[in-house]
Write a protein that holds these residues in place. Structure first.
Motif, mmCIF file in Angstrom:
data_model
loop_
_atom_site.group_PDB
_atom_site.id
_atom_site.type_symbol
_atom_site.label_atom_id
_atom_site.label_comp_id
_atom_site.label_asym_id
_atom_site.label_seq_id
_atom_site.Cartn_x
_atom_site.Cartn_y
_atom_site.Cartn_z
ATOM 1 N N ASP A 11 9.861 15.100 -4.382
ATOM 2 C CA ASP A 11 9.059 16.255 -4.009
ATOM 3 C C ASP A 11 9.799 16.969 -2.871
ATOM 4 O O ASP A 11 10.652 16.366 -2.204
ATOM 5 C CB ASP A 11 7.694 15.748 -3.541
ATOM 6 C CG ASP A 11 6.866 16.844 -2.917
ATOM 7 O OD1 ASP A 11 6.690 17.886 -3.555
ATOM 8 O OD2 ASP A 11 6.401 16.654 -1.774
ATOM 9 N N ASP A 13 8.211 19.937 -0.514
ATOM 10 C CA ASP A 13 7.369 20.296 0.633
ATOM 11 C C ASP A 13 6.625 19.062 1.159
ATOM 12 O O ASP A 13 5.914 18.405 0.410
ATOM 13 C CB ASP A 13 6.350 21.357 0.168
ATOM 14 C CG ASP A 13 6.115 22.399 1.239
ATOM 15 O OD1 ASP A 13 6.377 22.095 2.422
ATOM 16 O OD2 ASP A 13 5.666 23.502 0.895
ATOM 17 N N GLY A 14 6.817 18.763 2.425
ATOM 18 C CA GLY A 14 6.145 17.603 3.031
ATOM 19 C C GLY A 14 6.917 16.308 2.862
ATOM 20 O O GLY A 14 6.590 15.292 3.466
ATOM 21 N N THR A 15 7.962 16.352 2.017
ATOM 22 C CA THR A 15 8.764 15.151 1.763
ATOM 23 C C THR A 15 10.191 15.359 2.279
ATOM 24 O O THR A 15 10.745 14.507 2.972
ATOM 25 C CB THR A 15 8.787 14.833 0.248
ATOM 26 O OG1 THR A 15 7.436 14.660 -0.188
ATOM 27 C CG2 THR A 15 9.599 13.593 -0.051
ATOM 28 N N ASP A 218 4.762 13.094 -0.868
ATOM 29 C CA ASP A 218 3.730 12.937 0.169
ATOM 30 C C ASP A 218 2.319 13.058 -0.409
ATOM 31 O O ASP A 218 1.353 12.868 0.307
ATOM 32 C CB ASP A 218 3.926 13.976 1.296
ATOM 33 C CG ASP A 218 3.739 15.412 0.820
ATOM 34 O OD1 ASP A 218 4.088 15.704 -0.338
ATOM 35 O OD2 ASP A 218 3.245 16.232 1.617
ATOM 36 N N ASP A 223 2.094 13.481 -6.877
ATOM 37 C CA ASP A 223 3.453 12.934 -6.962
ATOM 38 C C ASP A 223 3.430 11.489 -7.468
ATOM 39 O O ASP A 223 4.022 11.170 -8.491
ATOM 40 C CB ASP A 223 4.128 12.943 -5.578
ATOM 41 C CG ASP A 223 4.326 14.348 -5.018
ATOM 42 O OD1 ASP A 223 4.612 15.256 -5.811
ATOM 43 O OD2 ASP A 223 4.191 14.529 -3.788
#
Ligand SMILES: [Mg+2]
Length: 269
Positions: A11, A13-15, A218, A223
């Motif tokens: 992933d 975004d955020g990862t 995340d 995910d």
């Protein structure tokens, strides 16, 4: 002995990054994994940027990748709509992502048209959402257009906290028009499997049954559990939108839970 990894799906975004800034140590870790021969493929539900823009941004962060390493929900929507012969599409998607929808014929989100589009495609419109576009989309759906959702995430993490994502708007249209959306991004199995097949070809089945394909993210639902539903090993990271309230379920259901993507370095190499 380190577990073999035939394909690492990630992933973004955020990862890998938040608000366009790489998370600490992540780029080094990805470079290290790539140098060690682990194939990387990025799967994003983002519909606010084109794959070309994401590709450039990753390059600027120090990660030079082939363009095909980035698969987005918008690209998956394009492929699915073309496959189904739905070419004329009302796009409830920010114009930044429109480049990835060529050669579909797009109807603007707030355009009144005589002939209804064949599909209504919903992504994240952010602050641009308004009553008029939702109402026009609702009327298309009532007249027979097919509802297609790039993603149905409830929220995403941004500086300043959690923000409303596309999912609540998809649910609003589903409810009003009494039509279940066709989901094309995460957590749809077809999205993960198309990515795996694209990278591994004939090896896909063997790699999946051997547990050699991993997905890191995340978002537990989209995910981790989405990937696990089609035989991919889900790795939850405690960055981005992850909240302490997710911990128990992640521990019970994810294949692996890590503080950050940077911990993968230890895991695979
Ligand atoms: Mg994410």
């Amino acid at each position: 002995m380190k577990p073999p990894c035939s394909l690492l799906l990630l992933d973004l975004d955020g990862t890998v990054y938040t608000d366009g800034k790489a998370l600490p140590g992540v780029i080094d870790c990805l470079e290290h994994l790539r140098a060690a021969g682990v194939p990387l493929l990025f799967l994003s539900n983002t519909t606010t940027k084109s794959a070309a823009v994401i590709h450039r941004a990753l390059g600027e962060m120090g990660l030079a990748l082939p363009r095909e390493s980035i698969r987005t929900a918008t690209l998956a929507a394009r492929d699915t709509l073309l496959e189904k012969g739905l070419r004329r599409v009302r796009a409830l998607l920010r114009t930044e992502a429109h480049a990835d929808l060529a050669p579909l014929e797009l109807v603007e989100a707030d355009a009144e048209v005589e002939e209804r589009p064949e599909a209504v495609l919903v992504g994240d419109m952010g602050a641009a959402w308004n009553y008029r576009m939702l109402d026009l989309a609702f009327r298309d759906l009532m007249a027979g257009s097919r509802l297609v959702a790039c993603q149905r995430n409830r929220y995403f993490q941004q500086e300043g906290g959690l923000k409303l994502d596309a999912g609540p708007f998809v649910r609003l249209l589903e409810d009003a028009a009494d039509q279940q959306a066709l989901l094309v991004g995460k957590p749809a199995s077809a999205f993960f499997l198309a990515a795996a097949r694209g990278a591994l070809g004939k090896e896909t089945r063997r790699a999946l049954s051997a547990g050699e394909v991993y997905m890191v993210g995340d978002d537990l639902e989209n995910d981790v559990l989405g990937a696990q539903a089609c035989g991919i090993r889900g790795v939850q990271v405690r960055t981005g939108k992850f909240r302490p309230a997710d911990e128990d379920r992640a521990q019970r259901e994810a294949h692996l839970v890590l503080d950050s993507l940077t911990d993968l370095k230890r895991h695979f190499t």
